[in-house]
Scaffold this motif. Structure first.
Motif, PDB file in Angstrom:
ATOM      1  N   LEU A   1       0.837  -1.123  -0.041  1.00  0.00           N
ATOM      2  CA  LEU A   1       0.039  -0.133   0.025  1.00  0.00           C
ATOM      3  C   LEU A   1       0.901   1.182   0.028  1.00  0.00           C
ATOM      4  CD1 LEU A   1      -2.863   1.305   0.219  1.00  0.00           C
ATOM      5  CD2 LEU A   1      -2.437   1.132   2.831  1.00  0.00           C
ATOM      6  N   LEU A   2       0.792   2.087  -1.039  1.00  0.00           N
ATOM      7  CA  LEU A   2       1.302   3.207  -1.049  1.00  0.00           C
ATOM      8  C   LEU A   2       0.465   4.347  -0.639  1.00  0.00           C
ATOM      9  CD1 LEU A   2       3.752   5.307  -1.940  1.00  0.00           C
ATOM     10  CD2 LEU A   2       2.987   5.153  -4.125  1.00  0.00           C
ATOM     11  N   LEU A   3       0.798   5.056   0.587  1.00  0.00           N
ATOM     12  CA  LEU A   3       0.034   6.192   0.877  1.00  0.00           C
ATOM     13  C   LEU A   3       0.891   7.324   0.777  1.00  0.00           C
ATOM     14  CD1 LEU A   3      -2.718   6.776   2.361  1.00  0.00           C
ATOM     15  CD2 LEU A   3      -1.580   6.553   4.393  1.00  0.00           C
ATOM     16  N   HIS A   4       0.630   8.225  -0.179  1.00  0.00           N
ATOM     17  CA  HIS A   4       1.088   9.463  -0.478  1.00  0.00           C
ATOM     18  C   HIS A   4       0.278  10.834  -0.003  1.00  0.00           C
ATOM     19  CE1 HIS A   4       3.665  12.163  -2.841  1.00  0.00           C
ATOM     20  NE2 HIS A   4       2.624  12.747  -3.007  1.00  0.00           N
ATOM     21  N   LEU A   5       0.894  11.271   0.820  1.00  0.00           N
ATOM     22  CA  LEU A   5       0.336  12.660   1.442  1.00  0.00           C
ATOM     23  C   LEU A   5       1.060  13.849   0.809  1.00  0.00           C
ATOM     24  CD1 LEU A   5      -1.380  13.926   3.689  1.00  0.00           C
ATOM     25  CD2 LEU A   5       0.330  13.691   5.152  1.00  0.00           C
ATOM     26  N   GLU A   6       0.096  14.698   0.223  1.00  0.00           N
ATOM     27  CA  GLU A   6       0.568  15.805  -0.572  1.00  0.00           C
ATOM     28  C   GLU A   6       0.027  16.869   0.228  1.00  0.00           C
ATOM     29  OE1 GLU A   6       2.706  18.038  -3.742  1.00  0.00           O
ATOM     30  OE2 GLU A   6       2.741  16.010  -3.107  1.00  0.00           O
TER      31      GLU A   6
END
Length: 321
Positions: free
Chosen positions: A87-92
């Motif tokens: 799971l790639l959780l990317h927070l921008e």
């Protein structure tokens, strides 16, 4: 990972979004999935645990050279049917649109799959203030050949305030703190009021002492205040504790007070170690004072990406090699 520090005009109010989000994700990852991705939470076998793949992701990012990163977590989970998924959780976190964002998500996704041949689920959490900006797809194609990646986005602005207040999930408070930090960029006094209100709510939500202290650290780190208001906020919390007869913070590090800053750093380091390894034994505890002496953004990033063995070897002495 680059830190996003903002000094807001006129009021000189600082805001730190990246490090508190990193701490919250490390400490409350299962709760984060339950809050943001309830369908995924139901599909994951939480009894098998999960594993942060920071080293693997650092290799991908270094090779990809796709520019600025904010908060990215790559986590190995196991599904209820026994399959393994990444799971790639990317927070921008940004205040302006970014035309390269969707391409960056695509680049991360295909490089992870290409290098490790694992199923990857890419998710974007958007903490910006522009409701119309919703990048959800990257594609290209020509002459009948097409490549496309669609990924879900979770826009913090979309969460109804009433629902956040009613939720007992820790990440509801993180989202509330994030939004109120943005809304008070030019009003330090109003930020102080919201910070007090949100921190006091920790005691009213039924959390145990450990959760109150950990979430307090996240909120305190994110919703930074000028020194006079920081002192007033701390006095406000201590008085509230006396009234409630819940002395959780009376020995808590006084972040913002010069005389207590190292103690505050040690508390943050302890939380990061706990979130990273699940428990802080005597051996890990022994390096906390040394880490506090070399405190900085680089130290936080190393805490979140290094193995236990690397930390003990690197920080076992007072000097960072």
């Amino acid at each position: 990972m680059d830190a996003t520090w903002m000094t807001e005009p006129d009021t000189n109010v600082a805001a730190n979004y990246d490090e508190p989000w990193k701490m919250a994700l490390e400490t409350y990852f299962e709760e984060a999935v339950a809050f943001f991705l309830p369908e995924a939470h139901r599909a994951i076998d939480w009894e098998r645990g999960y594993e942060f793949l920071d080293k693997e992701f650092q290799h991908i990012v270094r090779d990809a050279e796709v520019g600025k990163r904010v908060v990215d977590k790559l986590v190995k989970v196991w599904l209820a049917d026994g399959a393994e998924a990444w799971l790639l959780l990317h927070l921008e976190v940004q205040s302006q649109t970014d035309s390269t964002f969707a391409k960056r998500m695509f680049t991360y996704h295909y490089r992870i799959f290409d290098r490790y041949e694992r199923e990857v689920v890419s998710v974007a959490v958007l903490g910006d203030e522009q409701s119309a900006w919703r990048p959800q797809e990257y594609h290209y194609g020509r002459w009948g050949c097409e490549m496309r990646l669609r990924f879900p986005i979770l826009k913090l602005l979309d969460y109804a305030w009433e629902a956040l207040e009613a939720s007992d999930n820790p990440f509801a408070l993180v989202v509330m703190a994030h939004r109120k930090t943005q809304e008070t960029t030019q009003d330090a006094a109003e930020r102080k009021n919201w910070k007090s209100r949100l921190c006091k709510s920790l005691y009213e939500r039924g959390y145990n002492r450990q959760n109150v202290v950990e979430l307090f650290r996240v909120l305190d780190w994110m919703m930074q205040l000028p020194e006079p208001l920081a002192l007033a906020f701390q006095d406000d919390i201590l008085q509230f504790e006396e009234e409630k007869k819940m002395p959780y913070m009376t020995s808590f590090e006084r972040i913002g007070r010069q005389e207590g800053i190292q103690e505050g750093q040690q508390g943050i380091i302890h939380s990061l170690l706990k979130g990273r390894f699940g428990a802080v034994d005597e051996e890990l505890s022994s390096i906390v004072p040394s880490l506090a002496q070399i405190w900085g953004d680089e130290t936080v990033n190393l805490l979140l990406t290094s193995s236990r063995e690397e930390l003990l070897a690197r920080f076992g002495q007072n000097i960072l090699h």
